[in-house]
Scaffold this active site. Structure first.
Site, PDB file in Angstrom:
ATOM      1  CG  ASP A 494      -2.240  -0.061   1.093  1.00  0.00           C
ATOM      2  OD1 ASP A 494      -2.649   0.148  -0.040  1.00  0.00           O
ATOM      3  OD2 ASP A 494      -2.954  -0.318   2.067  1.00  0.00           O
TER       4      ASP A 494
HETATM    5  C1  GLC Z   1      -2.230  -3.007   5.438  1.00  0.00           C
HETATM    6  C2  GLC Z   1      -3.373  -2.912   4.468  1.00  0.00           C
HETATM    7  C3  GLC Z   1      -3.227  -3.940   3.365  1.00  0.00           C
HETATM    8  C4  GLC Z   1      -1.865  -3.851   2.726  1.00  0.00           C
HETATM    9  C5  GLC Z   1      -0.771  -3.950   3.777  1.00  0.00           C
HETATM   10  C6  GLC Z   1       0.613  -3.774   3.207  1.00  0.00           C
HETATM   11  O1  GLC Z   1      -2.300  -4.206   6.142  1.00  0.00           O
HETATM   12  O2  GLC Z   1      -4.604  -3.111   5.116  1.00  0.00           O
HETATM   13  O3  GLC Z   1      -4.219  -3.742   2.404  1.00  0.00           O
HETATM   14  O4  GLC Z   1      -1.754  -4.887   1.786  1.00  0.00           O
HETATM   15  O5  GLC Z   1      -0.976  -2.971   4.758  1.00  0.00           O
HETATM   16  O6  GLC Z   1       0.832  -2.474   2.741  1.00  0.00           O
END
Ligand code: GLC
Length: 803
Positions: A494
């Site tokens: 993310d």
């Molecule tokens: C958080 C988010 C998820 C993402 C992860 C890695 O857990 O909820 O969607 O894949 O971070 O960034």
């Protein structure tokens, strides 16, 4: 240091020291009505949506010693000398002679003793009900009779969880409470909870007559609030002030004079905190739950639900710490993530539009498939309804309104407005669902696309199968200069938000995995041409991938808009990423030699004793070109922390190359139960997976945060049972394909699957990691290590020998 122990027989974790490093919580109810209860009796409750229908004021940001949401005071003594105490430790903080907080499945029971009284309070939300019950028993364990008063308290919030923090005039001006006396002396306190769409009441009631009440926090704590929650001024008088708040901070507090309790005797008080359209409408039910027999029945119902849920898949391995997780706490956490996504915990505070995440929930649905396929299906259908007709998906939706948004991408208009991985996850979820259930009919079910945001498009509905196809077509149509999928705003990771034009290795692999799954699915439906098309697309991407993404000893993770790699030895920071080594193996893009080399590089550069880091070395300082990842110091979260969600993918990848020993090492090193003796380091609940653990570049290496709501739950459960133990549903039946530590003598799994039960015994006399030498089902030899789906309601015995 430890703060408690596992009681596997009772399916509980028991906290014995109230001064845990941080609050430890447990979930009660579901998103329909529920929330969590912390181990010192504070409760955060909501109905339908924690952002827009919050009930109790639980401010997680406040110190652990503070009152939060709910509590219970006792006042006890004799001959006019009374002592006020907190049987849940907070907020009074007086020393206790005994403290036990039993973290059960769907309930929390706090048992404590002080001053000759033992209190046991069980918190739970009856299934299908919009009320929290607190079933309290107070026993005199001393030698003298004691006069006892019990005063349960709740503090309400404004329905809009964020507004309570941002508008301190409007909010208190809208708050009002009333008290209604029942004929028998019981009091129902209600708080007017107007909402934008309709109005509701929040209420507190109890099973015993109350002599007085309070609904105004000022009055309860003392004039002008210079009393404290630890020592509320109003508890100095025999009765509470009986004020019905016309504004301000509304609470509910009920004074119960329980009378004299003789040594050995016990009094029982059942408290309810709920929400209804009106008190009148709910009064019969409130009265009903005042009856202990009704409460006990509801409690048995909760236990029966969890027993049935867990019973569908149980394991027995040589590793007791694994068994307690795989049989109890891990599938329980999977259900909690299914319900709450990443929406409401001590860390995800349920504010704003975050709601339910598309990628997160698609993965959560896979985690509950063996235990709750019907619930998984419901969630899958909701997710599909926020996929756009273009094929990508909305990033998040509000569960109450089904309004969807693009999440954080909205704040960066200069960046692509989609996440390249989101929609691909649902392909995996649907295929796993069909393998579990055999329910091919789901594929032809019509589901609308979500296109409210794009004006001019008529609403369009298509079958589930068409939804999946659009996801693949979208990825295929949005590729960059190397022919690899464009990153969009981000992929799974993310917080790496590169300028438009960047390409994602992760999305390439997820696309490959989704194509392979789709091909197998289409073959089952008889669509050989469609399957062949998927295979062609797969080969195309595989060859582009291998042409461009190999860095010499591992795979790179991204290409930026200029075509330069990130996750390469040519980078000073972020040289190697875990997901770029595991996913090429999972997708079967990596050649056998590259698979081994990539996993070896991952192991030597990223593995630590507390888990595998997400990448290394860490970025040190904010870099707007890389985005959110560079806001963390090195070793934290996505910036080279141990981001636990990625670790089960490494377990799966090791099983795919036949290394059961390393797969199990990776399993054990992140098993939270093994941190039970080191909670001074780990800090979080030792019975659930946290989202992140600080990596070895951080001074606090090994410290966990963001417990409960993490995709780690779903993936560790899948990695352990489907890939390490190798009991994996497929379209034709249950595959048996273990990849275990060579030292194991064997293991057992009992599994409900499509209307039959299987007792699977695996023996490993030659001490290999992998390879089924022989298999019998009900004493008849079966070839191909596939247990047929008998669907006959009977129990079948499966004997497997590895070698
Ligand atoms: C958080 C988010 C998820 C993402 C992860 C890695 O857990 O909820 O969607 O894949 O971070 O960034």
């Amino acid at each position: 240091m430890r703060c408690g122990y596992f009681d596997d027989l009772a399916r509980e974790y028991v906290i014995t020291d109230p001064r845990t490093p941080v609050k430890w919580i447990n979930y009660v109810g579901t998103l329909a009505f529920g929330g969590f209860v912390d181990h010192t009796g504070g409760a955060l409750l909501c109905r339908g949506d924690p952002a827009t229908n919050r009930i109790t004021r639980y401010l997680a940001l406040q110190p652990a010693s503070d009152f939060k949401g709910t509590t219970l005071y006792l006042r006890a003594g004799s001959e006019g000398r009374y002592v006020v105490s907190s049987p849940f430790y907070v907020p009074g903080l007086q020393p206790l002679d005994l403290f036990e907080c039993h973290i059960g499945l769907g309930y929390t029971r706090i048992v404590s003793a002080a001053g000759g009284l033992q209190t046991a309070a069980t918190f739970f939300v009856p299934r299908g009900e919009a009320r929290l019950l607190i079933d309290i028993r107070i026993r005199n364990i001393g030698a003298e009779p004691l006069e006892v008063d019990a005063i349960p308290v709740v503090e309400y919030t404004h329905f809009d969880a964020l507004k309570q923090l941002t508008n301190a005039d409007w909010v208190p001006q809208t708050m009002q409470s009333t008290a209604m006396r029942e004929g028998d002396g019981r009091i129902i306190l209600s708080q007017y909870a107007f909402m934008m769409r309709d109005t509701r009441v929040n209420y507190m009631a109890s099973s015993l007559p109350a002599s007085s009440f309070e609904t105004d926090r000022r009055r309860f704590l003392g004039d002008n609030e210079y009393g404290t929650w630890a020592r509320p001024a109003s508890l100095g008088a025999r009765e509470l002030g009986n004020s019905q708040a016309t504004r301000g901070d509304n609470i509910g507090a009920l004074m119960h004079h329980l009378g004299k309790i003789s040594p050995g005797a016990e009094k029982r008080l059942i408290v309810q905190i709920g929400q209804a359209r009106s008190v009148a409408e709910d009064t019969p039910a409130i009265r009903g739950f005042g009856d202990p027999a009704r409460v006990e029945e509801a409690f048995r119902d909760i236990r029966a639900f969890w027993d049935a849920y867990l019973d569908r898949q149980q394991v027995r391995t040589p590793d007791a710490d694994a068994d307690r997780m795989l049989n109890i706490h891990n599938p329980r956490q999977c259900y909690v993530t299914l319900t709450w996504s990443r929406y409401l915990s001590l860390y995800q505070l349920g504010y704003g539009a975050r709601g339910i995440g598309f990628r997160d929930s698609s993965q959560d649905a896979m985690g509950v498939l063996p235990n709750a396929p019907v619930e998984a299906r419901e969630l899958i259908m909701r997710l599909l309804s926020v996929q756009t007709r273009a094929g990508h998906a909305m990033h998040q939706f509000n569960p109450a309104t089904m309004e969807a948004t693009m999440g954080d991408a909205r704040e960066r208009e200069d960046r692509p407005q989609y996440y390249s991985d989101d929609a691909l996850w649902i392909v995996l979820a649907v295929c796993e669902y069909v393998k579990e259930t055999g329910d091919f009919q789901l594929l032809s079910h019509p589901v609308p696309f979500y296109d409210k945001a794009e004006s001019g498009h008529p609403a369009e509905t298509a079958t589930v199968l068409e939804h999946l196809t659009r996801a693949l077509v979208f990825t295929r149509g949005n590729v960059g200069q190397h022919g690899l999928p464009l990153l969009g705003f981000a992929d799974w990771n993310d917080t790496v938000n590169l300028p438009a034009g960047a390409e994602s290795i992760f999305t390439a692999c997820l696309y490959g995995k989704a194509l392979a799954e789709m091909s197998a699915l289409l073959l089952q439906t008889g669509d050989t041409a469609g399957a062949a098309e998927c295979d062609r697309w797969f080969e195309e991407m595989k060859s582009l991938f291998n042409r461009h993404a190999w860095d010499g000893a591992w795979y790179v993770r991204y290409f930026d808009a200029d075509g330069a790699p990130l996750g390469s030895r040519s980078n000073a920071q972020g040289q190697i990423y875990i997901n770029a080594q595991t996913w090429p193996v999972i997708a079967r893009f990596a050649t056998p030699e590259r698979a081994l080399a990539a996993l070896q590089s991952m192991h030597s550069r990223l593995n630590t004793r507390h888990g595998i880091k997400k990448s290394a070395p860490g970025f040190n300082g904010f870099d707007p070109a890389k985005g959110g990842v560079t806001t963390y110091p090195p070793g934290a979260k996505e910036n080279c922390g141990i981001f636990l969600h990625t670790n089960p993918w490494a377990m799966i990848a090791q099983t795919l190359v036949g290394n059961g020993d390393l797969a199990w090492q990776y399993y054990r090193q992140i098993n939270p139960a093994l941190s039970n003796d080191q909670v001074e380091r780990f800090e979080c609940e030792p019975w659930v997976y946290p989202q992140n653990i600080l990596g070895d570049e951080h001074p606090l290496f090994g410290l966990a945060r963001n417990s409960w709501l993490s995709g780690t739950a779903s993936w560790v459960y899948q990695a352990a049972v489907k890939h390490i133990l190798g009991i994996r549903p497929d379209y034709a039946g249950l595959t048996v394909d273990p990849c275990i530590p060579a030292g194991w003598d064997g293991f057992e799994v009992t599994r409900a699957f499509r209307g039959a039960r299987y007792l699977i015994r695996v023996r490993n006399p030659s001490h290999v990691c992998r390879g089924v030498r022989s298999m019998t089902v009900d004493s008849r030899e079966v070839r191909g290590a596939m247990i047929p789906a008998f669907a006959d309601g009977a129990e079948h015995t499966v004997e497997v020998e590895l070698g």
